[in-house]
Enzyme design. Structure first.
Site, PDB file in Angstrom:
ATOM      1  CG  HIS A   5      -0.341   0.291   2.515  1.00 50.96           C
ATOM      2  ND1 HIS A   5      -0.927   1.089   3.462  1.00 50.96           N
ATOM      3  CD2 HIS A   5       0.823  -0.124   3.078  1.00 50.96           C
ATOM      4  CE1 HIS A   5      -0.163   1.141   4.553  1.00 50.96           C
ATOM      5  NE2 HIS A   5       0.907   0.412   4.340  1.00 50.96           N
ATOM      6  CB  CYS A  29       4.267   5.152   4.905  1.00 49.77           C
ATOM      7  SG  CYS A  29       5.034   4.197   6.218  1.00 49.77           S
ATOM      8  CG  HIS A  62       5.345   0.636   2.449  1.00 51.61           C
ATOM      9  ND1 HIS A  62       4.642   1.797   2.166  1.00 51.61           N
ATOM     10  CD2 HIS A  62       4.918   0.230   3.665  1.00 51.61           C
ATOM     11  CE1 HIS A  62       3.844   2.084   3.175  1.00 51.61           C
ATOM     12  NE2 HIS A  62       3.984   1.142   4.103  1.00 51.61           N
ATOM     13  CG  HIS A  87       2.871  -3.431   6.046  1.00 56.87           C
ATOM     14  ND1 HIS A  87       3.927  -3.023   6.829  1.00 56.87           N
ATOM     15  CD2 HIS A  87       2.325  -2.303   5.539  1.00 56.87           C
ATOM     16  CE1 HIS A  87       4.018  -1.700   6.800  1.00 56.87           C
ATOM     17  NE2 HIS A  87       3.045  -1.240   6.013  1.00 56.87           N
ATOM     18  CG  ASP A 133      -2.011 -13.501   0.306  1.00 57.16           C
ATOM     19  OD1 ASP A 133      -1.171 -12.828   0.936  1.00 57.16           O
ATOM     20  OD2 ASP A 133      -1.830 -14.686  -0.033  1.00 57.16           O
ATOM     21  CG  HIS A 134       1.043 -12.393  -2.510  1.00 56.81           C
ATOM     22  ND1 HIS A 134       0.606 -13.302  -1.562  1.00 56.81           N
ATOM     23  CD2 HIS A 134       2.389 -12.376  -2.418  1.00 56.81           C
ATOM     24  CE1 HIS A 134       1.658 -13.814  -0.945  1.00 56.81           C
ATOM     25  NE2 HIS A 134       2.751 -13.264  -1.435  1.00 56.81           N
ATOM     26  CD  GLU A 160       0.707  -0.844   8.757  1.00 55.70           C
ATOM     27  OE1 GLU A 160      -0.091  -0.526   7.859  1.00 55.70           O
ATOM     28  OE2 GLU A 160       1.232  -0.027   9.540  1.00 55.70           O
TER      29      GLU A 160
END
Length: 137
Positions: free
Chosen positions: A17, A36, A42, A44, A82-83, A126
């Site tokens: 995100h 960020c 980037h 998590h 996811d991904h 996170e």
């Protein structure tokens, strides 16, 4: 007499995100969100904690149907994110992808669909240092 308890299940997904508020200038976004706000985003390794409360079923000894809860969370949250890049998801087109907003979104997606019992809390880890919690009062 009904006996109440809570059960918390843990789920994981990896997502990218970028923290960026459309209504703020690029300069202000960089100041507010720092690294960020990286244009490329980037990632998590998120951990979602879903807490359900309710009466303990006298036959099963459980508060909720774990299999159905797992199916619900995996379908509505894990498989969706996811991904993926959160900023590209329709839910975050006009919302900053902060942990607070993500935890609230997860709550909103699940609250009406908990198979047995009642959603009590969403926790979102996170990073090692960032934990977010959402519950409706």
């Amino acid at each position: 007499m009904n006996v109440q308890a809570r059960v918390t299940r843990r789920y994981r997904f990896c997502a990218a995100h970028r923290l960026h508020a459309q209504e703020l200038s690029d300069d202000v976004n960089r100041k507010v969100f720092g690294k960020c706000n990286n244009l490329h985003g980037h990632g998590h390794n998120y951990t979602v904690l879903v807490t359900v409360k309710g009466d303990i079923d006298p036959q099963t000894g459980e508060v909720t149907d774990i299999t159905r809860l797992d199916d619900l969370v995996n379908t509505k949250i894990v498989e969706r994110f996811d991904h993926r890049h959160l900023n590209h998801d329709r839910a975050f087109q006009d919302v900053v992808t902060t942990g607070e907003n993500l935890a609230k979104f997860i709550w909103d997606e699940l609250v009406e669909e908990i198979p047995v019992g009642q959603l009590a809390k969403i926790g979102l880890i996170e990073t090692r240092d960032n934990y977010f919690e959402y519950q409706s009062d």
